[in-house]
Design an enzyme around this catalytic site. Structure first.
Site, PDB file in Angstrom:
ATOM      1  N   ARG A  20      48.940  79.405  -0.606  1.00 38.87           N
ATOM      2  CA  ARG A  20      49.687  78.892  -1.758  1.00 38.87           C
ATOM      3  C   ARG A  20      48.723  78.260  -2.746  1.00 38.87           C
ATOM      4  NH1 ARG A  20      54.746  75.998   0.061  1.00 38.87           N
ATOM      5  NH2 ARG A  20      55.287  78.157   0.434  1.00 38.87           N
ATOM      6  N   ASP A 105      46.863  73.362   5.612  1.00 40.13           N
ATOM      7  CA  ASP A 105      48.244  72.969   5.899  1.00 40.13           C
ATOM      8  C   ASP A 105      48.546  73.307   7.362  1.00 40.13           C
ATOM      9  OD1 ASP A 105      51.146  73.423   6.274  1.00 40.13           O
ATOM     10  OD2 ASP A 105      51.253  72.903   4.157  1.00 40.13           O
ATOM     11  N   ASP A 109      55.901  69.074   8.452  1.00 40.75           N
ATOM     12  CA  ASP A 109      56.231  68.311   7.251  1.00 40.75           C
ATOM     13  C   ASP A 109      57.348  67.334   7.585  1.00 40.75           C
ATOM     14  OD1 ASP A 109      54.625  70.064   5.463  1.00 40.75           O
ATOM     15  OD2 ASP A 109      56.154  71.543   5.990  1.00 40.75           O
TER      16      ASP A 109
END
Length: 183
Positions: A20, A105, A109
């Site tokens: 991303r 990442d 989350d």
């Protein structure tokens, strides 16, 4: 870093794949603890075809992103409707190369659906478990990520994230953009 400097943000998976990109958010604050970027009107490109964001999109609501200099997470604060919410990404500490903020990442989350809420939701545990096996996360990394999960929960309970709900920063650039449109 220079305030008002445009950057890019790259999020990688553990195997090194860029999945991303955020194009040209603006630095709006820097302290000894963090860099804060404004994401309003930022373009988002995702290369992972398994995600709902497998297309070019644009953030059109007031949103800021904190990259902490000594933490294994970063945090997005956004206004949606009348509510402000937090999204905390468990991630590697960031680095900056050639005007690009880069981090890994790790899928885990937390989402706090409303800044006034006593509720925090852990997201993407299945994806984390899948990638832990697929990318062969070392045991010491998994231990560190579990430690970070607990640290985030403790900080949430102690309301330590509330200090980052900075309305002036959240609206800084979105107000400037809206003001420029009316000229």
């Amino acid at each position: 870093m220079n305030i008002d400097k445009k950057m890019q943000i790259h999020a990688y998976k553990f195997n090194g794949v860029l999945y991303r990109t955020w194009e040209f958010p603006t630095i709006i604050e820097e302290t000894n603890d963090y860099i804060c970027l404004d994401l309003f009107n930022t373009h988002v490109i995702t290369t992972n075809d398994k995600t709902e964001r497998f297309f070019h999109s644009k953030l059109n609501r007031p949103t800021i992103w904190y990259f902490f200099k000594n933490e294994w997470y970063n945090m997005i604060v956004s206004k949606k409707g009348k509510k402000y919410y937090y999204y905390i990404n468990i991630a590697s500490p960031f680095l900056i190369e050639e005007d690009v903020i880069k981090y890994i990442d790790f899928d885990l989350d937390y989402r706090i659906p409303d800044a006034r809420s006593a509720k925090i939701n852990l997201l993407d545990v299945d994806e984390f478990n899948e990638h832990q096996i697929k990318y062969k996360y070392p045991k010491n990394l998994v231990d560190k990520l579990n430690q970070v999960k607990h640290e985030i929960l403790e900080k949430f309970k102690q309301k330590k994230f509330d200090q980052y709900l900075n309305y002036a920063l959240i609206y800084k650039r979105s107000n400037e953009v809206n003001h420029d449109k009316t000229k």
